[in-house]
Design an enzyme around this catalytic site. Structure first.
Site, short mmCIF file in Angstrom:
data_model
loop_
_atom_site.label_atom_id
_atom_site.label_comp_id
_atom_site.label_asym_id
_atom_site.label_seq_id
_atom_site.Cartn_x
_atom_site.Cartn_y
_atom_site.Cartn_z
N HIS A 47 -6.27 -4.13 3.25
CA HIS A 47 -6.31 -3.05 3.07
C HIS A 47 -4.65 -2.36 3.47
O HIS A 47 -4.60 -1.88 2.64
CB HIS A 47 -6.98 -2.71 4.42
CG HIS A 47 -7.33 -0.52 4.21
ND1 HIS A 47 -8.21 0.26 4.21
CD2 HIS A 47 -6.58 0.04 5.19
CE1 HIS A 47 -8.38 0.94 4.43
NE2 HIS A 47 -6.62 0.81 5.26
N GLU A 48 -4.69 -3.25 3.74
CA GLU A 48 -2.99 -2.35 5.35
C GLU A 48 -1.85 -2.59 3.75
O GLU A 48 -1.31 -1.85 3.25
CB GLU A 48 -2.23 -2.87 6.20
CG GLU A 48 -2.77 -2.40 7.41
CD GLU A 48 -3.07 -0.94 7.28
OE1 GLU A 48 -2.19 -0.33 7.26
OE2 GLU A 48 -4.38 -0.32 8.14
N HIS A 83 -1.63 -0.49 0.95
CA HIS A 83 -1.42 1.04 1.55
C HIS A 83 0.86 0.94 1.48
O HIS A 83 1.26 1.40 0.61
CB HIS A 83 -0.87 1.90 3.33
CG HIS A 83 -1.93 2.14 3.45
ND1 HIS A 83 -2.70 3.57 3.20
CD2 HIS A 83 -2.97 1.56 4.77
CE1 HIS A 83 -3.42 3.88 3.33
NE2 HIS A 83 -3.74 2.84 4.37
N HIS A 129 1.30 0.89 -2.59
CA HIS A 129 1.09 2.72 -2.60
C HIS A 129 3.06 2.95 -2.43
O HIS A 129 3.04 4.11 -3.76
CB HIS A 129 0.25 3.63 -1.92
CG HIS A 129 -0.12 4.77 -2.74
ND1 HIS A 129 -0.65 5.30 -1.44
CD2 HIS A 129 0.34 5.18 -3.54
CE1 HIS A 129 -0.87 6.89 -1.77
NE2 HIS A 129 -0.31 6.69 -3.39
#
Length: 630
Positions: A422-423, A426, A429
């Site tokens: 999940h991290e 980021h 991104h």
């Protein structure tokens, strides 16, 4: 700050007619040193703080708030911005101009002088209170760690977890004892394994008492000041103020979505509770749920969390899972750089390259828990990509995994594995940003959109070929047995009633704190009434975060925005369907997602970017199916 204010005054006082370049672009160029210093300092204060850093934080945050107000409430500056026409600007410039006008208006640029003075006072007090909350919570979380004298009480924990508890005790000056530190959410990992019911109760009660009483009056004051500020700016509530600049069209739309999800989720949770009572043979308490849910998992799917952990060694998960999936999907590669020194000895630095060998940026991984680090998991940008400034991205992922004794492997739970993926979503991104102006770089998107790319990246944690590549026994290197792998994948929808309700309870709590018309007198009374009114006051399913330790909404920028996880999950689930429809883990799919969405940052309207990628507006059905709510 003084340097940037001098730059801003020069822009505001320019005798030339205002243009995009001498006003908006000039503002984008201003404050570069402050931006870099702030990024480094606030990463440090979150990841590895100490009393000196905390004292600096208390002093500097109100000054930074005053600094921001000095820019956004500068009347001559705003007057210049409003005079600029979008005619002749390219799409990114026109969008930047529009965002600057919106930013200034939302910051109070159109208020009268008296209201602006009150706004400044509100902003300064709010920034001070948020810092106090953050520091109180860190102190409470450290002080609330559960100390165990007898190793027999740790029955059920894996050997490496027991060793980690002993190592934590030793590091805290308690040799011969065992310390179980608390993680940020209400539910604590050990509750699924510990057979000692009394110890489970101690851990649970320590978790839910964090922030009591120190943060009780504090959060009432924060919520009250936020409500006053929203009304000053022309909004009925703080939630209305927040949502006005998000992808959710209105507060009513958010309320409607939450209302659709709550009844079926609560019904699922009640069914799960009945099943667990039957399993337990007695009535349940909140500290029993995870323990008996784990038993049901073992019986129904023959899944045992301890049985899986030897297959999730941190370095292998990172290299053969997280990085491997990114290489297959996007063609990027990673080279560890031990010569580049991180801000803490635990920090690992990797240089990231595009497929053609060109440099993309740096990625820092900071995975271990420590008393000086705040709870939870997050991504920071130390340097934002911008062609205007000629900067490449430097991004950080922080987790809070218990550090084993020296020489021992770091064996993760599957939840921790999922969090790592999940991290890293980021991080991608931030790394893939291809924008000109720093205002739009990477994750500079609305709060209810920022979780979307990270949630999409979770899909690769359970993608069969990726999972098979990293799920290998830390000693033998043998792959996780196929039947265990299959059972784990089948078990993913189990306990979704509990997971959805604990999330929705926290979301609805956040919403209640930021939609009230009359300020509450007592935080805990307000919390109880809010949960009851929302229909999620379930004794066995406490909110993922109770008010007094809800760091997301009081100190981490998610106020009236915790709904964003489920809002973003609508986009995420729809995107996962797109990957399946188009062949899954393929370079062309990665390139499409990167080019049409991840690289855009905030340089286009986020829902326009989604529709460009997906070819239509999002549908909620994939999320309902994932959550078992159809």
């Amino acid at each position: 700050m003084a340097e940037q204010l001098a730059e801003v005054e020069a822009i505001a006082g320019d005798t030339e007619a205002p243009t995009f370049d001498n006003t908006v672009a000039a503002l984008e160029r201003s404050g570069q040193v402050l931006t870099r210093v702030s990024a480094v300092f606030f990463n440090q204060s979150s990841s590895d703080t100490n009393p000196t850093v905390q004292e600096i934080q208390k002093q500097i945050i109100p000054k930074l708030t005053q600094h921001g107000d000095a820019i956004h409430l500068n009347r001559p500056l705003f007057a210049r911005i409003k005079q600029i026409s979008p005619d002749g600007l390219d799409a990114e410039q026109a969008w930047l101009l529009e965002r600057y006008v919106t930013d200034f208006v939302r910051a109070g640029a159109e208020l009268g002088a008296g209201d602006q003075e009150r706004l400044k006072a509100l902003n300064e007090e709010l920034s001070t209170l948020s810092t106090r909350f953050e520091q109180n919570l860190l102190a409470h979380t450290n002080a609330s760690a559960v100390i165990v004298d007898d190793v027999a009480q740790l029955d059920g924990l894996s050997d490496d977890s027991v060793k980690a508890a002993a190592e934590t005790a030793k590091s805290r000056g308690l040799p011969g004892k065992y310390v179980i530190p608390l993680v940020l959410p209400t539910g604590q990992p050990g509750l699924a394994e510990l057979t000692d019911r009394a110890l489970r109760e101690r851990i649970h009660r320590a978790s839910i008492q964090r922030g009591v009483p120190d943060n009780e009056e504090l959060i009432v004051r924060i919520a009250t000041l936020r409500a006053e500020r929203a009304k000053l700016l022309g909004y009925p509530t703080h939630a209305a103020y927040v949502v006005a600049d998000q992808t959710a069209p209105t507060t009513e739309a958010v309320t409607e979505m939450l209302g659709k999800l709550t009844p079926p989720a609560v019904a699922n949770a009640h069914r799960e509770a009945d099943e667990l009572r039957e399993q337990a043979g007695h009535d349940l308490e909140p500290w029993d749920w995870s323990f008996y849910a784990e038993k049901v998992l073992k019986e129904r799917y023959a899944i045992d969390g301890r049985q899986m952990r030897p297959y999730f060694e941190l370095d292998r998960v990172l290299r053969d899972g997280v990085f491997h999936a990114a290489t297959l999907l996007y063609g990027i590669t990673f080279t560890e750089r031990p010569d580049l020194v991180g801000y803490h000895p635990d920090v690992r630095v990797f240089e990231v390259f595009n497929e053609d060998g060109s440099q993309l940026g740096l990625f820092l991984g900071d995975y271990y828990a420590r008393p000086s680090k705040r709870g939870g998991a997050w991504m920071n940008s130390l340097v934002k990509q911008s062609t205007l400034e000629g900067t490449r991205p430097v991004v950080v992922n922080n987790l809070n995994i218990a550090k084993p004794p020296a020489g021992e492997p770091t064996l993760m739970t599957f939840e921790e594995v999922n969090t790592m993926f999940h991290e890293f979503g980021h991080a991608l991104h931030g790394l893939f940003s291809e924008v000109h102006y720093p205002r739009f770089s990477g994750t500079a998107v609305p709060r209810d959109f920022v979780e979307y790319p990270s949630q999409v990246n979770e899909m690769w944690a359970v993608w069969p070929s990726v999972l098979a590549n990293y799920a290998r026994h830390w000693q033998t290197g043998d792959p996780m047995p196929k039947d265990l792998l299959d059972r784990m994948l089948k078990s993913q929808k189990y306990n979704q009633g509990y997971k959805t309700v604990e999330y929705l309870a926290a979301t609805l709590l956040d919403w209640s704190w930021h939609t009230f018309q009359t300020p509450p007198e007592n935080a805990l009374t307000f919390e109880h009434e809010a949960l009851t009114t929302a229909g999620v006051d379930l004794k066995l399913v406490p909110p993922r975060y109770r008010s007094t330790y809800f760091a997301h909404i009081w100190s981490s920028g998610y106020s009236a925005g915790y709904y964003s996880y489920i809002w973003s999950e609508v986009l995420d689930a729809d995107t996962v369907d797109w990957f399946h429809e188009n062949g899954g883990l393929l370079r062309e799919n990665g390139d499409t997602f990167r080019q049409k969405l991840l690289s855009k940052g905030g340089s286009v309207d986020p829902m326009t970017a989604f529709q460009s990628f997906r070819g239509r507006t999002p549908r909620i059905e994939p999320l309902l199916d994932r959550r078992g709510l159809l």
